[in-house]
Design a protein around this motif. Structure first.
Motif, PDB file in Angstrom:
ATOM      1  N   PRO A   1       0.839  -1.202   0.000  1.00 24.09           N
ATOM      2  CA  PRO A   1       0.000   0.000   0.000  1.00 24.09           C
ATOM      3  C   PRO A   1       0.875   1.253   0.000  1.00 24.09           C
ATOM      4  CG  PRO A   1      -0.494  -1.450   1.858  1.00 24.09           C
ATOM      5  CD  PRO A   1       0.725  -1.982   1.219  1.00 24.09           C
ATOM      6  N   GLU A   2       0.470   2.238  -0.761  1.00 24.79           N
ATOM      7  CA  GLU A   2       1.237   3.478  -0.851  1.00 24.79           C
ATOM      8  C   GLU A   2       1.318   4.161   0.515  1.00 24.79           C
ATOM      9  OE1 GLU A   2      -0.424   6.264  -3.541  1.00 24.79           O
ATOM     10  OE2 GLU A   2       1.525   6.850  -4.355  1.00 24.79           O
ATOM     11  N   HIS A   3       2.352   4.940   0.719  1.00 23.58           N
ATOM     12  CA  HIS A   3       2.565   5.743   1.932  1.00 23.58           C
ATOM     13  C   HIS A   3       2.868   4.917   3.182  1.00 23.58           C
ATOM     14  CE1 HIS A   3       1.329   9.017  -0.512  1.00 23.58           C
ATOM     15  NE2 HIS A   3       0.070   8.607  -0.594  1.00 23.58           N
ATOM     16  N   THR A   4       3.097   3.625   3.029  1.00 19.83           N
ATOM     17  CA  THR A   4       3.512   2.878   4.218  1.00 19.83           C
ATOM     18  C   THR A   4       5.032   2.792   4.221  1.00 19.83           C
ATOM     19  OG1 THR A   4       3.287   0.813   3.006  1.00 19.83           O
ATOM     20  CG2 THR A   4       1.437   1.442   4.420  1.00 19.83           C
ATOM     21  N   SER A   5       5.586   2.439   5.380  1.00 22.77           N
ATOM     22  CA  SER A   5       7.038   2.316   5.453  1.00 22.77           C
ATOM     23  C   SER A   5       7.441   0.910   5.023  1.00 22.77           C
ATOM     24  CB  SER A   5       7.511   2.591   6.874  1.00 22.77           C
ATOM     25  OG  SER A   5       7.141   1.527   7.716  1.00 22.77           O
ATOM     26  N   VAL A   6       8.700   0.779   4.667  1.00 13.22           N
ATOM     27  CA  VAL A   6       9.222  -0.524   4.255  1.00 13.22           C
ATOM     28  C   VAL A   6       9.103  -1.515   5.416  1.00 13.22           C
ATOM     29  CG1 VAL A   6      11.316  -1.749   3.564  1.00 13.22           C
ATOM     30  CG2 VAL A   6      10.763   0.453   2.522  1.00 13.22           C
ATOM     31  N   LEU A   7       9.344  -1.037   6.634  1.00 17.23           N
ATOM     32  CA  LEU A   7       9.271  -1.933   7.796  1.00 17.23           C
ATOM     33  C   LEU A   7       7.849  -2.467   7.986  1.00 17.23           C
ATOM     34  CD1 LEU A   7      10.571  -3.216  10.299  1.00 17.23           C
ATOM     35  CD2 LEU A   7      10.043  -1.142  11.553  1.00 17.23           C
ATOM     36  N   ASP A   8       6.865  -1.563   7.923  1.00 17.86           N
ATOM     37  CA  ASP A   8       5.473  -1.991   8.086  1.00 17.86           C
ATOM     38  C   ASP A   8       5.090  -3.004   7.024  1.00 17.86           C
ATOM     39  OD1 ASP A   8       4.697  -0.650  10.354  1.00 17.86           O
ATOM     40  OD2 ASP A   8       4.249   1.210   9.287  1.00 17.86           O
ATOM     41  N   THR A   9       5.507  -2.714   5.786  1.00 21.39           N
ATOM     42  CA  THR A   9       5.192  -3.619   4.682  1.00 21.39           C
ATOM     43  C   THR A   9       5.820  -4.984   4.917  1.00 21.39           C
ATOM     44  OG1 THR A   9       5.202  -1.706   3.230  1.00 21.39           O
ATOM     45  CG2 THR A   9       5.295  -3.860   2.181  1.00 21.39           C
ATOM     46  N   ALA A  10       7.102  -4.987   5.296  1.00 18.34           N
ATOM     47  CA  ALA A  10       7.805  -6.245   5.511  1.00 18.34           C
ATOM     48  C   ALA A  10       7.128  -7.059   6.599  1.00 18.34           C
ATOM     49  CB  ALA A  10       9.263  -5.960   5.877  1.00 18.34           C
ATOM     50  N   ILE A  11       6.764  -6.407   7.697  1.00 15.61           N
ATOM     51  CA  ILE A  11       6.116  -7.127   8.800  1.00 15.61           C
ATOM     52  C   ILE A  11       4.775  -7.684   8.339  1.00 15.61           C
ATOM     53  CG2 ILE A  11       5.044  -6.846  11.068  1.00 15.61           C
ATOM     54  CD1 ILE A  11       7.248  -4.833  11.740  1.00 15.61           C
ATOM     55  N   GLU A  12       4.050  -6.858   7.595  1.00 15.70           N
ATOM     56  CA  GLU A  12       2.736  -7.295   7.131  1.00 15.70           C
ATOM     57  C   GLU A  12       2.839  -8.523   6.232  1.00 15.70           C
ATOM     58  OE1 GLU A  12       0.427  -4.123   5.427  1.00 15.70           O
ATOM     59  OE2 GLU A  12      -0.923  -5.608   4.533  1.00 15.70           O
ATOM     60  N   PHE A  13       3.911  -8.600   5.433  1.00 15.61           N
ATOM     61  CA  PHE A  13       4.069  -9.735   4.528  1.00 15.61           C
ATOM     62  C   PHE A  13       4.954 -10.828   5.125  1.00 15.61           C
ATOM     63  CE2 PHE A  13       2.387  -6.501   1.806  1.00 15.61           C
ATOM     64  CZ  PHE A  13       1.575  -7.208   0.931  1.00 15.61           C
TER      65      PHE A  13
END
Lengths: 152, 231
Positions: free
Chosen positions: B17-29
């Protein structure tokens, strides 16, 4: 502490939060330090969180939150002054006044401060006494200077 | 529908999702990047430096903190290269040296492969992660806490070092503090600090079993979704 002077300073800067540092500098000039009440009032009128004002007042070396002595001795510890023996000057003051840098003598006569550079490297080592620059300082000259201030 | 961007983390294509941080994205996936100062919902400042990753810009890998790095189209991220592992381990060693009595710090350090700390222990009670400051200022808007002083003197404080009357007494600052995690069992008296055996045994498990996360108890205090998945 005279509250009107704080109000005057704030009015002069139109309660502009951009002028926070200038406001604090002016209060410091008038009062010699930044009283707690003044900082609270500044935060209130500039609509800046109190913690922000407190942080700014703590961040800059030129601000002090405690009343300073009648005479302020600022010892430069910049590179040029350091290699020419600024530490010996601090030792001399420590011995003579029995205080560490940043402290004020019990009788409220002297405050000793160490700063990183006063921008007068050619004159080093430099001691600034109440805003007046004294270059090529030696522990001996400094002792005389402090003694003359004590007499006056 | 919310806009998504294509990025690659460790070779895996992700539509983040746009405007999220790389860390948040990584944790989410489900890609685990060790972190300490990050807390879900609290703005990130990259204080602990544990979540560093390599961001490949024009063929050159640049080391940066993933919590303050926003996802962008075509981004290429590596979270676990040799260089990152080495740097992260070093950061973790320094954190342990700073606060050896914190369970949270030890847990996360063990995850980064720390078994021995070459630095002098400082036994500080704060690692300046800034969780308390950010939750107070940015989330609850109470603005009762802040970083005061600079350099070595930097510390978390109330204005004039006393609790102001506008403090909302929400105790979020205490809840989020990584120093408040119960210390590891074992002799953790001053002068006898080491990474405790329990944490070390967890590490060996992670090395033996592929894809297993060290059960670092981060799930309790750090919102590590990996742990939730493991359960």
């Amino acid at each position: 502490m005279c509250p009107e002077s704080v109000e005057q300073v704030l009015t002069r800067y139109n309660d502009s939060r951009r002028c926070l540092v200038e406001v604090l500098q002016d209060i410091q000039d008038r009062e010699g330090y930044l009283p707690e009440e003044a900082i609270r009032r500044v935060a209130e009128r500039l609509d800046v969180p109190l913690i922000e004002v407190y942080r700014v007042a703590n961040f800059y070396k030129s601000f002090t939150l405690r009343p300073r002595g009648k005479h302020v001795l600022t010892v430069c510890k910049g590179t040029a002054c350091h290699v020419r023996g600024a530490d010996r000057l601090l030792d001399e003051l420590r011995g003579q006044l029995q205080i560490e840098s940043g402290e004020t003598t019990e009788d409220g006569q002297f405050t000793v401060e160490a700063v990183n550079c006063v921008g007068a490297c050619a004159l080093g080592p430099v001691v600034v006494v109440d805003g007046e620059y004294h270059g090529h300082m030696t522990p001996h000259k400094l002792r005389g200077l402090v003694a003359s201030l004590q007499e006056s | 529908m919310e806009k998504r961007v294509n990025i690659t983390i460790d070779g895996v294509h992700i539509r983040a999702p746009e405007h999220t941080s790389v860390l948040d994205t990584a944790i989410e996936f489900g890609i685990c990047i060790p972190h300490l100062c990050h807390y879900p919902g609290v703005p990130d400042i990259g204080a602990c430096r544990l979540c560093i990753v390599e961001n490949v810009v024009r063929g050159k890998p640049r080391v940066t903190t993933s919590c303050t790095l926003k996802v962008r189209e075509g981004m290429e991220i590596h979270t676990n290269t040799d260089r990152i592992q080495q740097l992260r381990k070093n950061v973790a060693e320094m954190l342990v040296a700073e606060a050896p009595n914190s369970k949270a710090v030890q847990d996360v350090a063990v995850r980064c492969g720390v078994t021995d700390v070459p630095y002098k222990f400082h036994n500080e009670e704060c690692v300046l992660c800034g969780r308390c400051v950010r939750v107070c200022n940015d989330v609850w808007q109470a603005k009762a806490l802040g970083f005061v002083g600079r350099g070595r003197d930097r510390h978390v404080a109330f204005p004039f070092e006393k609790k102001p009357d506008f403090c909302k007494h929400c105790e979020s600052c205490v809840d989020l503090c990584p120093m408040n995690r119960t210390p590891c069992p074992g002799p953790m008296k001053k002068g006898e600090e080491f990474v405790c055996g329990q944490c070390e045994s967890q590490l060996s498990m992670a090395e033996d079993v592929d894809d297993s996360c060290v059960w670092c108890r981060l799930g309790d205090g750090f919102g590590c979704t990996r742990k939730v998945q493991a359960q």
